[in-house]
Design an enzyme around this catalytic site. Structure first.
Site, PDB file in Angstrom:
ATOM      1  N   HIS A  21      64.947-108.496 -26.411  1.00 47.27           N
ATOM      2  CA  HIS A  21      63.270-109.003 -25.057  1.00 47.27           C
ATOM      3  C   HIS A  21      62.699-109.936 -25.285  1.00 47.27           C
ATOM      4  O   HIS A  21      61.798-109.124 -25.652  1.00 47.27           O
ATOM      5  CB  HIS A  21      62.956-107.262 -24.812  1.00 47.27           C
ATOM      6  CG  HIS A  21      62.170-107.285 -23.866  1.00 47.27           C
ATOM      7  ND1 HIS A  21      61.632-107.700 -22.784  1.00 47.27           N
ATOM      8  CD2 HIS A  21      61.719-105.937 -23.518  1.00 47.27           C
ATOM      9  CE1 HIS A  21      61.302-107.967 -21.843  1.00 47.27           C
ATOM     10  NE2 HIS A  21      60.762-106.188 -21.853  1.00 47.27           N
ATOM     11  N   ARG A  75      68.006-106.956 -17.189  1.00 42.60           N
ATOM     12  CA  ARG A  75      67.329-105.502 -17.853  1.00 42.60           C
ATOM     13  C   ARG A  75      69.016-104.913 -17.451  1.00 42.60           C
ATOM     14  O   ARG A  75      69.146-104.376 -16.831  1.00 42.60           O
ATOM     15  CB  ARG A  75      67.066-105.039 -17.576  1.00 42.60           C
ATOM     16  CG  ARG A  75      66.168-103.572 -19.028  1.00 42.60           C
ATOM     17  CD  ARG A  75      65.627-102.739 -18.299  1.00 42.60           C
ATOM     18  NE  ARG A  75      63.856-103.747 -19.181  1.00 42.60           N
ATOM     19  CZ  ARG A  75      62.941-103.097 -19.683  1.00 42.60           C
ATOM     20  NH1 ARG A  75      62.975-102.335 -19.295  1.00 42.60           N
ATOM     21  NH2 ARG A  75      62.152-104.121 -20.340  1.00 42.60           N
ATOM     22  N   ARG A  87      55.804-102.080 -17.247  1.00 37.60           N
ATOM     23  CA  ARG A  87      55.550-102.991 -16.804  1.00 37.60           C
ATOM     24  C   ARG A  87      56.535-104.751 -16.612  1.00 37.60           C
ATOM     25  O   ARG A  87      55.582-105.711 -15.892  1.00 37.60           O
ATOM     26  CB  ARG A  87      55.073-103.303 -18.336  1.00 37.60           C
ATOM     27  CG  ARG A  87      53.536-102.870 -18.315  1.00 37.60           C
ATOM     28  CD  ARG A  87      53.723-102.128 -19.514  1.00 37.60           C
ATOM     29  NE  ARG A  87      54.342-100.868 -20.081  1.00 37.60           N
ATOM     30  CZ  ARG A  87      54.208 -99.487 -19.995  1.00 37.60           C
ATOM     31  NH1 ARG A  87      53.073 -99.370 -18.810  1.00 37.60           N
ATOM     32  NH2 ARG A  87      55.074 -98.824 -20.129  1.00 37.60           N
ATOM     33  N   THR A  88      58.015-104.342 -16.779  1.00 36.36           N
ATOM     34  CA  THR A  88      58.823-105.557 -17.147  1.00 36.36           C
ATOM     35  C   THR A  88      58.449-106.039 -16.031  1.00 36.36           C
ATOM     36  O   THR A  88      58.895-107.609 -15.387  1.00 36.36           O
ATOM     37  CB  THR A  88      59.353-105.389 -18.422  1.00 36.36           C
ATOM     38  OG1 THR A  88      59.892-105.041 -19.607  1.00 36.36           O
ATOM     39  CG2 THR A  88      60.572-106.935 -18.033  1.00 36.36           C
ATOM     40  N   LYS A 110      78.678 -97.272  -5.987  1.00 38.11           N
ATOM     41  CA  LYS A 110      79.710 -96.858  -5.785  1.00 38.11           C
ATOM     42  C   LYS A 110      81.231 -97.940  -6.818  1.00 38.11           C
ATOM     43  O   LYS A 110      82.508 -98.339  -6.232  1.00 38.11           O
ATOM     44  CB  LYS A 110      80.204 -98.239  -4.447  1.00 38.11           C
ATOM     45  CG  LYS A 110      79.321 -97.846  -3.247  1.00 38.11           C
ATOM     46  CD  LYS A 110      79.431 -98.487  -1.830  1.00 38.11           C
ATOM     47  CE  LYS A 110      78.431 -97.986  -0.895  1.00 38.11           C
ATOM     48  NZ  LYS A 110      78.531 -99.636   0.375  1.00 38.11           N
TER      49      LYS A 110
HETATM   50  C1  NCD Z   1      59.719-102.570 -23.511  1.00 39.31           C
HETATM   51  C2  NCD Z   1      61.839-102.322 -23.572  1.00 39.31           C
HETATM   52  O1  NCD Z   1      61.979-101.759 -22.107  1.00 39.31           O
HETATM   53  O2  NCD Z   1      61.990-102.828 -24.698  1.00 39.31           O
HETATM   54  N1  NCD Z   1      59.319-102.154 -23.359  1.00 39.31           N
HETATM   55  C3  NCD Z   1      58.441-103.015 -22.724  1.00 39.31           C
HETATM   56  O3  NCD Z   1      59.091-103.918 -22.072  1.00 39.31           O
HETATM   57  N2  NCD Z   1      57.254-103.181 -22.613  1.00 39.31           N
HETATM   58  C4  NCD Z   1      60.019-101.035 -25.318  1.00 39.31           C
HETATM   59  C5  NCD Z   1      60.075 -99.862 -25.351  1.00 39.31           C
HETATM   60  O4  NCD Z   1      60.649 -99.632 -23.910  1.00 39.31           O
HETATM   61  O5  NCD Z   1      59.603 -98.806 -25.737  1.00 39.31           O
END
Ligand code: NCD
Length: 309
Positions: free
Chosen positions: A135, A107, A57-58, A86
């Site tokens: 997040h 991320r 999703r993100t 590498k």
């Molecule tokens: C979350 C995360 O990556 O922290 N996912 C997301 O971005 N919707 C929650 C999760 O992974 O449980």
């Protein structure tokens, strides 16, 4: 100049209540805007993404958000296919990416990674998940969803259940909720209670209770926010096995909830909400996921346009 122009989004703690409200207003504007006009907001601009951890999703909502406002996006979704494999450093990867794009999304597995990367990047950087720390864009989307679905945030009773120790979305959500007058109930097994290193800050502005028993609160909640037990963050698999499946929200539990309450989850869910809940009126996690496209489009449009929109 709009205050988000060229701004890094690292922690929701860096945003004031006015900032948050202005993102919600801009999100509503994005939703209502005529598509031709909307596509002008990032015309000729690109977003670079660097994902050192899995994402559905993100990453996809950032990409669809950028497309919605007329820009392009590209990046690394799988580090094994990049020079990181590498041995290239995070610093070099960020530096190179920031030379190719107008904004970055990162991320990473480590706490502090986004703040570090933002210092290296010549372009604004958005934290899309930094270890167990934060997040922020998920919390913006969560708060927007609450406001959109329940028409307010102040005065609500919010239950947050699951892995409160390792779930980074929880920390951003709690920091965001400090701006509102809400009653928060944290529900988790003892081993997954919220980390005390973060509660110092939260406690100053937010009152919450901690319990293992969801039943105590379920009938009164306006929002039930469910989270996944973060298997990948457990130092010991045996510890995970002990708490796995601690709370499973099924229709028996949802039937105890108020008709006008809502259930949210940042997703992915594993087994903490059973699929028979999906068709119940309280389930809003799919709407929540979709709102993420619009909140991110609004944020990107604000970051990329000096005079806002
Ligand atoms: C979350 C995360 O990556 O922290 N996912 C997301 O971005 N919707 C929650 C999760 O992974 O449980």
């Amino acid at each position: 100049m709009n205050e988000f122009f060229n701004k890094d989004i690292i922690s929701i703690r860096d945003l004031t209540k006015e900032n948050l409200e202005s993102i919600y207003d801009s999100t509503n504007k994005i939703i209502e805007m005529d598509p031709t006009h909307r596509r002008e907001l990032a015309r000729g601009k690109s977003l670079g993404y660097l994902f050192f951890e899995p994402s559905t999703r993100t990453r996809l909502s950032f990409q669809s958000a950028m497309a919605l406002i007329g820009g392009t996006s590209f990046g690394i979704a799988d580090v094994s296919s990049s020079s990181i494999q590498k041995g290239e450093s995070l610093a070099d990867t960020v530096k190179i990416m920031s030379g190719y794009t107008d904004a970055l999304v990162l991320r990473h597995t480590l706490d502090g990674s986004s703040r570090f990367a933002a210092e290296i990047s010549e372009k604004p950087l958005i934290n899309a998940g930094s270890g167990t720390e934060e997040h922020p864009t998920q919390a913006i989307q969560d708060l927007f969803t609450i406001k959109k679905e329940l028409k307010k945030i102040d005065g609500l009773k919010i239950g947050i259940v699951g892995d409160l120790k390792y779930g980074r979305t929880i920390y951003s959500l709690l920091y965001g909720l400090r701006n509102y007058d809400v009653d928060v109930h944290l529900i988790s097994p003892e081993a997954l209670k919220i980390r005390t290193d973060s509660t110092y800050d939260i406690k100053k502005e937010l009152s919450y209770t901690e319990s293992e028993n969801l039943d105590e609160y379920i009938e009164d909640l306006d929002v039930l926010y469910v989270t996944r037990v973060q298997k990948e963050r457990f130092p010991d698999e045996e510890e995970y096995m002990k708490v796995k499946g601690s709370y499973v929200i099924g229709n028996d539990i949802v039937k105890k909830m108020k008709d006008d309450s809502i259930i949210l989850h940042p997703l992915p869910r594993i087994d903490e909400i059973s699929s028979d809940v999906d068709s119940m009126q309280q389930a809003r996690y799919f709407e929540q996921a979709e709102y993420g496209k619009f909140t991110r489009a609004a944020l990107l449009a604000l970051i990329l346009n000096k005079d806002g929109f």
